[in-house]
Design a protein around this motif. Structure first.
Motif, PDB file in Angstrom:
ATOM      1  N   GLN A  34      -7.137 -24.956   2.113  1.00 33.88           N
ATOM      2  CA  GLN A  34      -7.310 -24.058   3.251  1.00 33.88           C
ATOM      3  C   GLN A  34      -8.511 -23.155   3.034  1.00 33.88           C
ATOM      4  O   GLN A  34      -8.805 -22.749   1.905  1.00 33.88           O
ATOM      5  N   SER A  35      -9.197 -22.826   4.115  1.00 30.75           N
ATOM      6  CA  SER A  35     -10.299 -21.876   4.024  1.00 30.75           C
ATOM      7  C   SER A  35     -10.627 -21.348   5.409  1.00 30.75           C
ATOM      8  O   SER A  35     -10.274 -21.961   6.422  1.00 30.75           O
ATOM      9  N   VAL A  36     -11.267 -20.201   5.440  1.00 33.73           N
ATOM     10  CA  VAL A  36     -11.763 -19.646   6.689  1.00 33.73           C
ATOM     11  C   VAL A  36     -13.215 -19.238   6.505  1.00 33.73           C
ATOM     12  O   VAL A  36     -13.617 -18.830   5.413  1.00 33.73           O
ATOM     13  N   THR A  37     -13.959 -19.342   7.586  1.00 31.65           N
ATOM     14  CA  THR A  37     -15.359 -18.955   7.596  1.00 31.65           C
ATOM     15  C   THR A  37     -15.591 -17.943   8.689  1.00 31.65           C
ATOM     16  O   THR A  37     -15.180 -18.160   9.836  1.00 31.65           O
ATOM     17  N   GLN A  38     -16.219 -16.847   8.331  1.00 30.46           N
ATOM     18  CA  GLN A  38     -16.621 -15.860   9.323  1.00 30.46           C
ATOM     19  C   GLN A  38     -18.141 -15.875   9.357  1.00 30.46           C
ATOM     20  O   GLN A  38     -18.796 -15.373   8.440  1.00 30.46           O
ATOM     21  N   PRO A  39     -18.728 -16.456  10.385  1.00 31.67           N
ATOM     22  CA  PRO A  39     -20.175 -16.685  10.404  1.00 31.67           C
ATOM     23  C   PRO A  39     -21.012 -15.413  10.470  1.00 31.67           C
ATOM     24  O   PRO A  39     -22.160 -15.411  10.043  1.00 31.67           O
ATOM     25  N   ASP A  40     -20.452 -14.361  11.016  1.00 27.47           N
ATOM     26  CA  ASP A  40     -21.217 -13.130  11.209  1.00 27.47           C
ATOM     27  C   ASP A  40     -20.902 -12.136  10.098  1.00 27.47           C
ATOM     28  O   ASP A  40     -19.770 -11.709   9.961  1.00 27.47           O
ATOM     29  N   CYS A  65     -14.197 -16.673  13.863  1.00 25.83           N
ATOM     30  CA  CYS A  65     -13.485 -17.164  12.689  1.00 25.83           C
ATOM     31  C   CYS A  65     -13.239 -18.650  12.873  1.00 25.83           C
ATOM     32  O   CYS A  65     -12.690 -19.079  13.894  1.00 25.83           O
ATOM     33  N   ASN A  66     -13.633 -19.443  11.894  1.00 27.34           N
ATOM     34  CA  ASN A  66     -13.341 -20.875  11.889  1.00 27.34           C
ATOM     35  C   ASN A  66     -12.498 -21.198  10.670  1.00 27.34           C
ATOM     36  O   ASN A  66     -12.748 -20.669   9.585  1.00 27.34           O
ATOM     37  N   TYR A  67     -11.522 -22.049  10.852  1.00 27.69           N
ATOM     38  CA  TYR A  67     -10.621 -22.343   9.754  1.00 27.69           C
ATOM     39  C   TYR A  67     -10.682 -23.814   9.397  1.00 27.69           C
ATOM     40  O   TYR A  67     -11.067 -24.676  10.201  1.00 27.69           O
TER      41      TYR A  67
END
Lengths: 111, 115
Positions: free
Chosen positions: A2-8, A23-25
């Motif tokens: 599992q992971s999340v990405t916050q581009p900003d 937020c992209n997971y």
């Protein structure tokens, strides 16, 4: 895994303007998603969570988030930002064992 | 009443010292965690205990030793402190099983500064 990405990393918004944090997971099964807020020098406060049902969830402090499975996203929104919303915002995803956080987005509110 | 409380809130100490951070929760949760927040504000899990049993140890140096005397307490002891240990340490708790997915409650953090 599992992971999340916050581009900003950092967003600046005028008081009274709308705010959207991305937020992209990445998760193999149905994700359980959260948004937390950390005010300067403070701990983490849960804003809202999604685990099933209606894909638009309402949280505290006037925040809402929309779960979009097709885009693997769980973006946070607020229609009108207040100066007190200046903080660090974290998106997170959990399996049964741990909560994994994104890198966070710093929100600055200008008068 | 504070749900998850940590002490101390601030801790300044010299390299090589040993220190402890205490955490207590009054929510009746079975699972407790330690997270580390680095200078870039990235949050990473260190340990997780369920009913006093260690279930997660995320490649943390052996100098860090968690201890859970009962399910309401999870303390963190750090030996031979290094400059790189400077960070904010958060304690958290959650229900076990599916309840875990309903949210974690965090303490207010302990800011550790090693000089």
């Amino acid at each position: 895994a599992q992971s999340v990405t916050q581009p900003d990393i950092h967003i600046t918004v005028s008081e009274g303007a709308s705010l959207e944090l991305r937020c992209n997971y990445s998760y193999g099964a149905t994700p359980y998603l959260f948004w937390y807020v950390q005010s300067p020098g403070q701990g983490l406060q849960l804003l809202l969570k999604y685990f099933s049902g209606d894909t638009l969830v309402q949280g505290i402090k006037g925040f809402e988030a929309e779960f979009k499975r097709s885009q693997s996203s769980f973006n946070l929104r607020k229609p009108s930002v207040h100066w007190s919303d200046a903080a660090e915002y974290f998106c997170a995803v959990t399996n049964d064992y741990k909560l994994s956080f994104g890198a966070g987005t710093t929100v600055t509110v200008r008068a | 009443d504070t749900a998850v409380s940590q002490t101390p809130k601030y801790l300044v100490t010299q390299m090589g010292n040993d220190k402890s951070i205490k955490c207590e929760q009054n929510l009746g949760h079975d699972t407790m965690y330690w997270y580390k927040q680095d200078s870039k504000k990235f949050l990473k899990i260190m340990f997780s205990y369920n009913n006093k049993e260690l279930i997660i140890n995320e490649t943390v140096p052996n100098r860090f030793s968690p201890k859970s005397p009962d399910k309401a307490h999870l303390n963190l002891h750090i030996n031979s402190l290094e400059l790189g240990d400077s960070a904010v340490y958060f304690c958290a708790s959650s229900p076990t099983g599916q309840g875990r997915n309903y949210g974690y409650t965090f303490g207010s953090g302990t800011r550790l500064t090693v000089v």
